[in-house]
Design a protein around this motif. Structure first.
Motif, PDB file in Angstrom:
ATOM      1  N   ALA A   1       0.825  -1.209   0.000  1.00  9.63           N
ATOM      2  CA  ALA A   1       0.000   0.000   0.000  1.00  9.63           C
ATOM      3  C   ALA A   1       0.858   1.257   0.000  1.00  9.63           C
ATOM      4  O   ALA A   1       0.462   2.298  -0.532  1.00  9.63           O
ATOM      5  CB  ALA A   1      -0.928   0.004   1.217  1.00  9.63           C
ATOM      6  N   MET A   2       2.044   1.166   0.581  1.00 14.32           N
ATOM      7  CA  MET A   2       2.957   2.304   0.645  1.00 14.32           C
ATOM      8  C   MET A   2       3.871   2.393  -0.583  1.00 14.32           C
ATOM      9  O   MET A   2       4.511   3.412  -0.818  1.00 14.32           O
ATOM     10  CB  MET A   2       3.839   2.204   1.891  1.00 14.32           C
ATOM     11  CG  MET A   2       3.103   2.301   3.217  1.00 14.32           C
ATOM     12  SD  MET A   2       2.429   3.960   3.526  1.00 14.32           S
ATOM     13  CE  MET A   2       0.693   3.664   3.256  1.00 14.32           C
ATOM     14  N   SER A   3       3.942   1.305  -1.332  1.00 18.05           N
ATOM     15  CA  SER A   3       4.909   1.229  -2.425  1.00 18.05           C
ATOM     16  C   SER A   3       4.483   2.050  -3.641  1.00 18.05           C
ATOM     17  O   SER A   3       3.308   2.108  -3.989  1.00 18.05           O
ATOM     18  CB  SER A   3       5.103  -0.230  -2.849  1.00 18.05           C
ATOM     19  OG  SER A   3       6.005  -0.320  -3.928  1.00 18.05           O
ATOM     20  N   GLU A   4       5.464   2.665  -4.272  1.00 13.96           N
ATOM     21  CA  GLU A   4       5.237   3.380  -5.529  1.00 13.96           C
ATOM     22  C   GLU A   4       5.735   2.551  -6.717  1.00 13.96           C
ATOM     23  O   GLU A   4       5.693   3.003  -7.853  1.00 13.96           O
ATOM     24  CB  GLU A   4       5.964   4.731  -5.513  1.00 13.96           C
ATOM     25  CG  GLU A   4       5.427   5.716  -4.490  1.00 13.96           C
ATOM     26  CD  GLU A   4       4.009   6.180  -4.779  1.00 13.96           C
ATOM     27  OE1 GLU A   4       3.575   6.079  -5.941  1.00 13.96           O
ATOM     28  OE2 GLU A   4       3.330   6.626  -3.840  1.00 13.96           O
ATOM     29  N   VAL A   5       6.216   1.351  -6.416  1.00 17.97           N
ATOM     30  CA  VAL A   5       6.728   0.466  -7.458  1.00 17.97           C
ATOM     31  C   VAL A   5       5.655  -0.547  -7.776  1.00 17.97           C
ATOM     32  O   VAL A   5       5.253  -1.338  -6.930  1.00 17.97           O
ATOM     33  CB  VAL A   5       8.012  -0.259  -7.000  1.00 17.97           C
ATOM     34  CG1 VAL A   5       8.561  -1.131  -8.124  1.00 17.97           C
ATOM     35  CG2 VAL A   5       9.044   0.754  -6.544  1.00 17.97           C
TER      36      VAL A   5
END
Length: 638
Positions: free
Chosen positions: A632-636
């Motif tokens: 949920a925090m990932s931008e990848v």
């Protein structure tokens, strides 16, 4: 007030009514577009929809073909198109582009958009901006409560966590309030309300406002559920970051349970096909092992297999009449039980293989050391090795977050003081060399600079927490900030020095006795407390707070804990309503997790309920675990 001791569990309300209401409303909306129609469904709504209205029900109401909403031209030849979607701007743009493409081609069709669980103004604005507002009718399907089991309701909103706890987007607060209002309308008012966290407070306030506006609906009703807790996920990140070791949690961590179902692959089914299995109380085998520590599951399944074989063997001495009764009354149930038993044995074997490959025991040992605040040198070594081997960026992030949140206590050994700078310097070097989310200047193998944004997100959400210099000797982040002086490494200094929130885990842990002190080995076969869900090493913070508040019937005596959690708190008791509540209803507790709930927490509270004569009901915005939290925090993008 003390807990009642081991009373018979109170009966649960019948939540199948929620399914019927949702189905009836959807059918009503579909019938607003009379005649044959094609239905376009957003991908993450397919599983929830299947639990409410399957394909045959949709066909009965003139749905001709079903399509998944995808970013490509619609292949439908139908003159009426219906879209069942989440209220997302990008989806509305897709629909608007489709309508405009039809206009350019000179094609006339009818379009209906059903937004669930809520219709947002921004969505209608997109249609207006694209010039198709007059061509499309928009409706709201207020489907926000999906019963996944007899005691588990989900809003199936995994985006809630990122939207609120990272972006500060409050749009789902109204959805939560409406869901609580629906529950109180159907099952009576809640005599005792407790909550902790900003999101919980806002949801509560809006819900109470709705109750006041429609007071007549619940006035005079006898409560069916005596207590309600509202808890923010950011009140307890540690529990969600830990590896799960109860069976249901391990199945979720290994195979991903989605909307109450799991896809078991050929390695589990012992065939060339995958199988979708519904995991709930109706699966008698699963229901007996779901809350068990994994170390007990194989023994139980082995005994179950022997018992099943003994029941099959009874056939040998039967006469014709007895055999006829056996075939008509028992054989079908035995075959079903045998099939489920085979699946769960296959799942256990698959979990064992995967966890052995991952060196799961060493991972658990490291997590326990972090929770207890011991063996920091060994723990940082393990994390360094994990990063060097590039096992998984998600796993590395998770371990770093767990280290960050837990390491803020006093040193257990004075000798750590003279070595901490060395540890910090080594970890800083590893961060440079192995995990470039902390540094874009990595010259060796790395996960890639795209993780920089992910690191920023973790910081903003409070998963990487601020440590004041001097507060702890083992707070690696603080020391890195002091140690780094060169320009390139300044990127790390900036990152650590501007961490968004401060953790007080060690102090909270001590206050609430979250780390049990046991003489000898913890007995996982006969657990003594909720810590069994983490092999006896740690009692989930969220569950301990619920236990403490229930004992006190208030927040009195927990002021210091609330302060350390950096959370606004509220406790609400309506004594007038409690007069109407039966003793049975006062032993039913609805726990609302805002931002997600883990199966470990569910198992822990089920244990508490069995011990104390309570029955817990769970309402969560979505089921979560450590991987989902990191994703949920990932931008990848995966």
């Amino acid at each position: 007030m003390a807990f009642p001791h081991r009373l018979d569990a109170p009966e649960l309300p019948d939540f199948s009514l929620l399914k019927r209401l949702a189905r009836d409303q959807l059918i009503y909306l579909l019938e607003q577009l009379p005649g044959k129609k094609d239905l376009f469904i957003e991908a993450d709504l397919m599983s929830p929809l299947d639990r409410i209205a399957n394909v045959s029900i949709l066909k009965q109401h003139e749905v001709d073909k079903l399509y998944k909403v995808e970013n490509k031209p619609a292949l439908s030849a139908n003159e009426q198109l219906c879209f069942l979607v989440r209220p997302r701007v990008k989806t509305m743009r897709y629909i608007a582009n489709l309508v405009n493409a039809d206009k350019l081609a000179g094609r006339i069709r009818k379009y209906k958009v059903i937004l669930t669980p809520q219709k947002f103004y921004a969505c209608e604005m997109v249609l207006e901006e694209e010039g198709v507002c007059g061509d499309v009718s928009c409706d709201e399907w207020a489907f926000s409560l999906l019963p996944l089991d007899v005691d588990l309701l989900s809003m199936e909103l995994p985006e809630f966590f990122r939207d609120y706890f990272l972006e500060g987007d409050q749009r789902w607060i109204n959805t939560v309030a409406q869901a609580l209002h629906l529950l109180s309308t159907l099952y009576g008012p809640f005599p005792n309300c407790y909550g902790i966290g900003r999101c919980a407070k806002m949801s509560y306030d809006l819900w109470k406002k709705l109750e006041e506006e429609e007071d007549s609906e619940t006035k005079g009703r006898r409560p069916e559920i005596g207590h309600i807790f509202l808890l923010d996920r950011d009140m307890d990140f540690v529990t969600a970051l830990c590896s799960q070791v109860v069976y249901e949690g391990l199945v979720d961590d290994t195979f991903r349970i989605k909307c109450g179902s799991v896809d078991f692959g050929p390695e589990v089914t012992s065939s060339d096909k995958s199988l979708k299995v519904l995991l709930n109380a109706e699966d008698k085998v699963f229901n007996e092992i779901r809350n068990e520590h994994f170390s007990n599951v194989f023994g139980f399944l082995s005994q179950k297999a022997r018992n099943l074989q003994a029941q099959y063997d009874r056939r040998r001495g039967m006469d014709i009449k007895q055999m006829k009764n056996f075939v008509s009354q028992e054989l079908k149930g035995l075959k079903q039980e045998h099939r489920l038993l085979s699946l769960h044995i296959g799942a256990c074997e698959s979990i064992m293989k995967k966890k052995t490959k991952q060196d799961f025991q060493e991972l658990i040992k490291t997590e326990h050391a972090l929770l207890e605040g011991f063996s920091i040198r060994e723990s940082t070594n393990y994390i360094e090795e994990h990063i060097d081997r590039q096992v998984s960026p998600i796993e590395s992030l998770r371990l770093m977050c767990l280290l960050s949140i837990t390491e803020n206590g006093e040193p257990k050994d004075p000798s750590q003081e003279c070595q901490i700078e060395k540890y910090a310097q080594e970890l800083k070097n590893r961060l440079f060399a192995g995990i470039s989310l902390l540094s874009p200047f990595d010259l060796s193998s790395s996960y890639g600079p795209e993780h920089l944004l992910t690191f920023s997100n973790l910081r903003r959400a409070g998963l990487l927490t601020e440590q004041a210099p001097g507060d702890t000797l083992t707070a690696v982040e603080s020391k890195v900030s002091k140690l780094v002086t060169d320009k390139a490494a300044g990127k790390i200094t900036d990152a650590f020095s501007s961490l968004a929130k401060r953790s007080n885990f060690r102090a909270i842990s001590k206050k609430l006795n979250l780390i049990p002190r046991v003489d000898g080995e913890y007995d996982l076969k006969v657990p003594r407390d909720m810590a069994y869900v983490f092999s006896g090493a740690y009692v989930p913070l969220s569950c301990r707070i619920i236990e403490q508040v229930l004992e006190r019937r208030s927040w009195q005596g927990l002021d210091e804990v609330v302060r350390l959690l950096n959370c606004s708190e509220f406790a609400f008791i309506d004594m007038a309503k409690e007069d109407k509540a039966s003793s049975e209803s006062l032993r039913l507790i609805l726990v609302v997790f805002l931002g997600g709930c883990t199966f470990s927490e569910i198992s822990a509270l089920r244990f508490l309920g069995r011990e104390k004569g309570y029955r817990f009901i769970f309402l969560t915005t979505a089921i979560t675990n450590s991987a989902r939290l990191m994703e949920a925090m990932s931008e990848v993008k995966a």
